[in-house]
Design a protein around this motif. Sequence first.
Motif, PDB file in Angstrom:
ATOM      1  N   ALA A   1      24.436-101.813  33.175  1.00 21.93           N
ATOM      2  CA  ALA A   1      23.279-102.642  32.831  1.00 21.93           C
ATOM      3  C   ALA A   1      22.939-103.570  33.987  1.00 21.93           C
ATOM      4  O   ALA A   1      23.824-104.164  34.600  1.00 21.93           O
ATOM      5  N   LYS A   2      21.640-103.642  34.286  1.00 21.18           N
ATOM      6  CA  LYS A   2      21.175-104.532  35.344  1.00 21.18           C
ATOM      7  C   LYS A   2      20.171-105.508  34.751  1.00 21.18           C
ATOM      8  O   LYS A   2      18.979-105.214  34.649  1.00 21.18           O
ATOM      9  N   ASN A   3      20.659-106.626  34.312  1.00 16.12           N
ATOM     10  CA  ASN A   3      19.802-107.648  33.718  1.00 16.12           C
ATOM     11  C   ASN A   3      19.371-108.641  34.792  1.00 16.12           C
ATOM     12  O   ASN A   3      20.192-109.100  35.587  1.00 16.12           O
ATOM     13  N   VAL A   4      18.080-108.946  34.807  1.00 15.28           N
ATOM     14  CA  VAL A   4      17.546-109.876  35.800  1.00 15.28           C
ATOM     15  C   VAL A   4      17.409-111.253  35.162  1.00 15.28           C
ATOM     16  O   VAL A   4      16.493-111.481  34.371  1.00 15.28           O
ATOM     17  N   PRO A   5      18.310-112.169  35.456  1.00 10.30           N
ATOM     18  CA  PRO A   5      18.184-113.504  34.862  1.00 10.30           C
ATOM     19  C   PRO A   5      17.028-114.272  35.507  1.00 10.30           C
ATOM     20  O   PRO A   5      16.790-114.159  36.705  1.00 10.30           O
TER      21      PRO A   5
ATOM     22  N   ARG B   1      11.557-111.933  29.631  1.00  7.55           N
ATOM     23  CA  ARG B   1      12.722-112.294  28.824  1.00  7.55           C
ATOM     24  C   ARG B   1      12.803-113.809  28.619  1.00  7.55           C
ATOM     25  O   ARG B   1      13.142-114.288  27.530  1.00  7.55           O
ATOM     26  N   ARG B   2      12.486-114.568  29.649  1.00 11.62           N
ATOM     27  CA  ARG B   2      12.518-116.024  29.547  1.00 11.62           C
ATOM     28  C   ARG B   2      11.567-116.514  28.449  1.00 11.62           C
ATOM     29  O   ARG B   2      11.934-117.349  27.619  1.00 11.62           O
ATOM     30  N   VAL B   3      10.341-115.979  28.435  1.00  7.13           N
ATOM     31  CA  VAL B   3       9.367-116.379  27.419  1.00  7.13           C
ATOM     32  C   VAL B   3       9.869-116.031  26.027  1.00  7.13           C
ATOM     33  O   VAL B   3       9.815-116.854  25.094  1.00  7.13           O
ATOM     34  N   LEU B   4      10.373-114.803  25.863  1.00  7.55           N
ATOM     35  CA  LEU B   4      10.867-114.398  24.550  1.00  7.55           C
ATOM     36  C   LEU B   4      12.026-115.275  24.095  1.00  7.55           C
ATOM     37  O   LEU B   4      12.110-115.668  22.924  1.00  7.55           O
ATOM     38  N   GLU B   5      12.937-115.592  25.014  1.00  8.80           N
ATOM     39  CA  GLU B   5      14.085-116.433  24.655  1.00  8.80           C
ATOM     40  C   GLU B   5      13.642-117.835  24.251  1.00  8.80           C
ATOM     41  O   GLU B   5      14.212-118.441  23.329  1.00  8.80           O
TER      42      GLU B   5
END
Length: 530
Positions: A79-83, A179-183
Amino acid sequence: MIRIQQVKVPLAHKEADIIKKACKMLRQKETDVLEYRIVKQSIDARKREQVSYVYTVDLRFPNEESLIQKLRVPGVSLAKNVPYQFPECGEMQLKNPPVIAGSGPAGLFAAYELAAHGYKPLVLERGKDVERRTRDVEEFWAFGKLQKNSNVQFGEGGAGTFSDGKLNTLVKDVAGRNRRVLELFVSAGAPEEILYVNKPHIGTDLLKQVVKSLREEIIRMGGTFAFETQMTGIRTKNGSLEAIEVNGNRWIDTELLVLAIGHSARDTFEMLEKTGICMEAKSFAVGMRVEHPQKMIDECQYKGTDMRYLPTASYKLTANLDNGRGVYSFCMCPGGYVVNASSEEELLAVNGMSYHGRDGENANSAIIVSVTPEDYPGEGPLKGVAFQRELERRAYRIGGGKIPQQLFGDFENNKSSDSYGAFASAVKGETAFANLREIFPKEISESFIKGMHQFAKYIPEYDRADTILSGVESRTSSPVRISRDEKFESNIAGIYPCGEGAGYAGGIMSAAMDGLKIAEALARKYAPMP
């Protein structure tokens, strides 16, 4: 973590079934799983008897890299998640806090990041807070009393607050902003499932509370909100922003202004043009809301499968016509309502919305036809605004101030309807039967009809004669683009056009992500407030 794609499970399943299937694909024991996360959930409904859920999941195992090398299974990888990373702050000192004009998704998320990093933003909103705004909107739907600054378009949360709260986007995201917006939505009370479902949505009923929670957190972090406060003027000095006027009677000193004004701030567009902000007319699309029974859409999309384990069905349709126009569905609202979305006197526009449960009797979607600046009479960057207004003026006139409606068969035959067919409209606001052909130029009406017939190839009976049409859907996107350079700044230094109203987004998610970009751009240059 190891990412496993195409994990198919039956409609009636539990979380343990997903883990079991993923481990079977990896030929590993379930007891060896150290951590588990759903990345994506979608539905495979291509075959009638094989409708299933499909997951992408991340599993953590001991010695993952050696396990991957050993497995070599298609659809399996590390998995390559982009923080999401907010940039390091710049050094230029501000004399005054940045001002954000508009509290829609673009303004709200720009404000969140700026407040979180010490910039103490001031958010100006011409409308009311979401609680009072809701009361005004419901009163308008019930009695037709329009509040020009507190309606479906204006007020806390922007136009998206009274929609379906759809959170899908086609924007390519390599920086983790999506992802930031959803979180942040989830942290404010949105359902956690929006982090992984294929087409996430919140729903108008839940979105109101989420917007309020985001506002309260921004205030806790040092931001300020001023409701019923409209930006009415801009003062510059040597080509740079010096101050902004609010409500026509007070000036606020600031060197930074985020223009997150939304696609319906027509009076603000006019003020900006007079101020010398560079802008241009842009393409958008116009059409009507169309309604069908939701059961018809469910049966088509899910092939008659038992609905107990399935969400209300949606669709996306597009057609390219020989005349060069595109016709497509937009803002599809499963189990939703057509709503009166007007914001100016004697002009009428419609939109669609769904509650979180999407449990209404009808499906509705905008079916819209592309238009370009060549279609707009007149000259100048605001000729698209004039084009919108003329369509809305006609819609208001033929409906006598009520939402004008017509059955598709009658629209095709160019005659007014006098009753519904096999189903009634699900609508918020008063309605009247009329001939909607009187709203549009001939080519737009003809393109709409051709598109409806093409769509029936994909959804049988989509062009049924008793399909309910409501007009006019004119606020699909901004008719204006406010120019900005590679650093997101306008021709007037210190002014940052942002979001859907400025022409850089097309929905809640893309607008919110654009708000993050603007916050990042400001932070790279300026130091936080002392």
